[in-house]
Design a protein around this motif. Structure first.
Motif, PDB file in Angstrom:
ATOM      1  N   TYR A   1    -121.711  67.997 183.899  1.00  0.00           N
ATOM      2  CA  TYR A   1    -120.349  68.207 183.407  1.00  0.00           C
ATOM      3  C   TYR A   1    -120.141  67.665 181.987  1.00  0.00           C
ATOM      4  O   TYR A   1    -119.615  68.388 181.129  1.00  0.00           O
ATOM      5  N   PRO A   2    -120.552  66.430 181.671  1.00  0.00           N
ATOM      6  CA  PRO A   2    -120.360  65.952 180.296  1.00  0.00           C
ATOM      7  C   PRO A   2    -121.094  66.786 179.252  1.00  0.00           C
ATOM      8  O   PRO A   2    -120.620  66.919 178.118  1.00  0.00           O
TER       9      PRO A   2
ATOM     10  N   ARG B   1    -118.979  69.819 178.321  1.00  0.00           N
ATOM     11  CA  ARG B   1    -117.644  69.575 177.814  1.00  0.00           C
ATOM     12  C   ARG B   1    -117.439  70.173 176.418  1.00  0.00           C
ATOM     13  O   ARG B   1    -116.316  70.560 176.068  1.00  0.00           O
TER      14      ARG B   1
ATOM     15  N   ASP C   1    -114.023  71.687 175.436  1.00  0.00           N
ATOM     16  CA  ASP C   1    -113.167  70.964 174.501  1.00  0.00           C
ATOM     17  C   ASP C   1    -112.844  71.758 173.242  1.00  0.00           C
ATOM     18  O   ASP C   1    -111.814  71.514 172.606  1.00  0.00           O
TER      19      ASP C   1
ATOM     20  N   GLY D   1    -111.400  73.869 180.444  1.00  0.00           N
ATOM     21  CA  GLY D   1    -111.612  72.681 181.244  1.00  0.00           C
ATOM     22  C   GLY D   1    -110.344  72.061 181.781  1.00  0.00           C
ATOM     23  O   GLY D   1    -110.398  71.001 182.414  1.00  0.00           O
TER      24      GLY D   1
ATOM     25  N   ALA E   1    -110.178  73.886 187.063  1.00  0.00           N
ATOM     26  CA  ALA E   1    -111.526  73.999 187.614  1.00  0.00           C
ATOM     27  C   ALA E   1    -111.443  74.815 188.894  1.00  0.00           C
ATOM     28  O   ALA E   1    -110.350  75.089 189.399  1.00  0.00           O
TER      29      ALA E   1
ATOM     30  N   ALA F   1    -108.263  70.179 186.794  1.00  0.00           N
ATOM     31  CA  ALA F   1    -109.597  69.572 186.810  1.00  0.00           C
ATOM     32  C   ALA F   1    -109.587  68.180 187.419  1.00  0.00           C
ATOM     33  O   ALA F   1    -110.554  67.774 188.081  1.00  0.00           O
ATOM     34  N   GLU F   2    -108.482  67.452 187.245  1.00  0.00           N
ATOM     35  CA  GLU F   2    -108.408  66.090 187.766  1.00  0.00           C
ATOM     36  C   GLU F   2    -108.514  66.038 189.286  1.00  0.00           C
ATOM     37  O   GLU F   2    -108.918  65.011 189.845  1.00  0.00           O
TER      38      GLU F   2
ATOM     39  N   ILE G   1    -112.913  67.809 189.689  1.00  0.00           N
ATOM     40  CA  ILE G   1    -114.081  67.154 189.114  1.00  0.00           C
ATOM     41  C   ILE G   1    -113.999  65.652 189.384  1.00  0.00           C
ATOM     42  O   ILE G   1    -112.992  65.021 189.078  1.00  0.00           O
TER      43      ILE G   1
ATOM     44  N   ARG H   1    -113.973  61.723 189.205  1.00  0.00           N
ATOM     45  CA  ARG H   1    -113.522  60.888 188.093  1.00  0.00           C
ATOM     46  C   ARG H   1    -114.685  60.400 187.232  1.00  0.00           C
ATOM     47  O   ARG H   1    -114.588  60.377 185.999  1.00  0.00           O
TER      48      ARG H   1
ATOM     49  N   ARG I   1    -115.650  63.063 184.841  1.00  0.00           N
ATOM     50  CA  ARG I   1    -114.622  63.312 183.826  1.00  0.00           C
ATOM     51  C   ARG I   1    -114.565  62.210 182.784  1.00  0.00           C
ATOM     52  O   ARG I   1    -114.254  62.459 181.617  1.00  0.00           O
ATOM     53  N   GLU I   2    -114.855  60.981 183.199  1.00  0.00           N
ATOM     54  CA  GLU I   2    -114.745  59.851 182.292  1.00  0.00           C
ATOM     55  C   GLU I   2    -116.075  59.456 181.662  1.00  0.00           C
ATOM     56  O   GLU I   2    -116.132  58.507 180.868  1.00  0.00           O
TER      57      GLU I   2
END
Length: 407
Positions: free
Chosen positions: A78-79, A82, A86, A149, A152, A166-167, A170, A172, A175-176
Motif C-alpha cells: 500500500y505505501p 500511494r 496522492d 485513495g 477503497a 479508506a480509513e 485499509i 491503520r 495507512r500510517e
C-alpha cells in the motif's frame, strides 16, 4: 512461483503465495472462473476460494488497487502505491470544493455516512454515459475517489465493487506507514517485479506493475475533466534511468540471456531451481502471461487473448489457457465452465510445436480432472475440434486415459 503443491492448501499458503507473486489480477471475464481465483489454483491446487476472499475482505491482508491492472495485492504494498493515489489528492479536494465538484462531494459524503456502497446504491447514482463502458455519473465519481485513495474496495457483491472510505478498509498500520518519494516507490516496485519474475528486460520488469505506464504518466484529474491538451501531454519515460540506478545500487544484476536482443536483469536474490514441478492451466490474466513479449522470448509461445476477436478469425478459441508442464508451455486449451449443466467444456486443445502427445496428454487430462473438481462441476465434455481428436486419440492409447467425450 510454481512448485510442488501443498497437500491441503489454505489461507497460510495463499498468504505465502501473495508474498511471492505480489498481485492477483481481477477481471470481469468469468468464462472459467474469476481470474484472481484461478491464479492461486494454478500454483497451489484445490484451495478453498473463500480463503482468498477472507484475506481480502475480512482480515484485510490483501487490498484492491491498480497494480498491473486491477489487482489484489498484499497490504504491505500500500505505501508503495500511494504515489499513484496522492497525485490525485490536491486536485480532487479542490474540485470537491468547487461548484462543478458538488456531485462528487455529495457522493463521497454519502459513502462516509452509509458505506460500503455500490455505485447503484447512491441516492443519486446519475445517468449512464454514452461511452463504451457505460458508467453512470456516480460510478465515475466513485472510481476517481478510489483512484485518489480516498475510497477503497470494502468487498464485492457478486462482481460489483462496494466502496467505503479508506480509513475503514485499509489497516491503520499501512495507512500510517512512511510513503516513499514517487521515484523511490517506482524503483521498489521494479525490484519486486524482478523478484517475482526472476529475470527480465527493463520493459518486462516495468510492465509487471505498469511502472511508468499510462496511469503513472497521466495528470491528476480524471479523464472526463481533462482538456484535450492535457490528454495529449505525457511525461518523459524514466524506467531506463530507474533500472540503471537499481543496477548501480547492486539490487539488480545485468545479465545476458541467449536469444534476447535487449539487456536483461536478474534480482540479486534470485536462485535457479534444480527443477520445476509445475502442472497448470494459466489464464490470460495470470502474471506469468501478462507480458506477451516475455512469454514469447522465455517460453517460445506466441499467445494473444482472442476474446475480442471475431469468432471466424480466432485461431485457438475464445478463452484459451496455456498449459504449463514443468518449466515449459506444452499445449493450450480453450476452456469453459458451463455451470448450468455442471460441465467443464474443452472446446479445443492444441499441442505446442515439438511436444509429444504421449507425454503431454496424461498430464493435461489429470489437470482437467482436478480443475473440474475444484470448480464443483460434474463432468468434462470434449468438443472434438481442431487438433483435439488426434491428441486425445493418442492419449487414449496410454495407461492414463483422457476424458472421453463426456466423463
Amino acid at each position: 512461483m510454481f512448485g510442488a503443491r501443498p497437500a491441503r492448501p489454505g489461507a497460510a499458503q495463499l498468504r505465502e503465495l501473495a508474498a511471492r507473486v505480489y498481485a492477483f489480477q481481477i477481471d470481469s471475464v468469468n468464462v472459467l472462473a474469476r481470474a484472481h481465483y484461478v491464479a492461486p489454483f494454478a500454483r497451489l491446487g484445490p484451495y478453498p476460494v473463500a480463503a482468498l476472499d477472507e484475506l481480502a475482505y475480512q482480515t484485510r491482508e490483501l487490498f484492491e488497487y491498480w497494480g498491473h491492472a486491477a489487482c489484489l495485492m498484499p497490504v504491505s504494498l500500500y505505501p508503495l502505491l500511494r504515489y499513484r493515489m496522492d497525485k490525485h489528492g490536491d486536485w480532487t479536494r479542490q474540485y470537491m470544493r468547487s461548484r462543478r465538484g458538488a456531485y462528487m462531494a455529495k457522493a463521497y459524503a454519502e459513502v462516509q455516512e452509509r458505506g460500503p456502497l455500490a455505485a447503484g446504491g447512491l441516492t443519486n447514482p446519475g445517468k449512464r454515459s454514452g461511452n463504451w463502458w457505460g458508467w453512470s455519473s456516480g460510478k465515475a465519481a466513485l472510481e476517481h475517489l478510489y483512484d485518489a485513495g480516498l475510497l477503497a474496495i470494502a468487498g464485492r457483491r457478486g462482481f460489483e465493487r462496494l466502496y467505503d472510505v479508506a480509513e475503514r478498509v485499509i489497516p491503520r498500520a499501512a495507512r500510517e506507514a512512511p510513503v516513499p518519494p514517487r521515484e523511490q516507490a517506482m524503483k521498489e516496485l521494479i525490484a519486486l517485479a524482478a523478484k517475482a519474475q526472476g529475470v527480465g528486460t527493463a520493459d518486462d520488469l516495468a510492465t509487471y506493475f505498469y511502472v511508468g505506464g499510462w496511469r503513472d504518466r497521466r495528470g491528476p484529474e480524471p479523464w472526463w475533466a481533462r482538456s484535450a491538451r492535457a490528454r495529449r501531454k505525457r511525461e518523459e519515460p524514466l524506467v531506463g534511468r530507474l533500472v540503471a540506478e537499481l543496477v548501480e545500487e547492486g539490487r539488480l544484476l545485468p545479465v545476458r540471456v541467449e536469444g534476447w536482443k535487449a539487456p536483461a536483469y536478474l534480482h540479486r536474490e534470485a536462485r535457479v531451481p534444480k527443477s520445476v514441478a509445475a502442472r497448470a492451466f494459466v489464464t490470460p490474466f495470470d502474471s506469468l502471461a501478462w507480458h506477451r513479449p516475455r512469454l514469447a522470448r522465455l517460453h517460445g509461445m506466441k499467445y494473444s487473448i482472442e476474446i475480442y476477436t471475431p469468432a471466424a478469425k480466432r485461431v485457438y478459441g475464445y478463452y484459451v489457457c496455456p498449459f504449463l508442464l514443468g518449466d515449459a508451455f506444452v499445449a493450450r486449451a480453450d476452456l469453459k465452465a458451463d455451470r448450468s449443466r455442471g460441465v467443464l467444456v474443452v472446446q479445443s486443445a492444441h499441442l505446442e510445436p515439438g511436444q509429444q502427445a504421449r507425454r503431454v496428454l496424461p498430464e493435461l487430462a489429470e489437470e482437467l480432472r482436478e480443475l473440474r473438481a475444484w470448480l464443483g462441476l460434474e463432468r468434462i465434455e470434449v468438443v472434438r475440434r481442431g487438433e483435439l481428436r488426434r491428441l486425445f486419440s493418442a492419449e487414449s492409447r496410454t495407461r492414463s486415459p483422457a476424458p472421453s467425450r463426456t466423463t
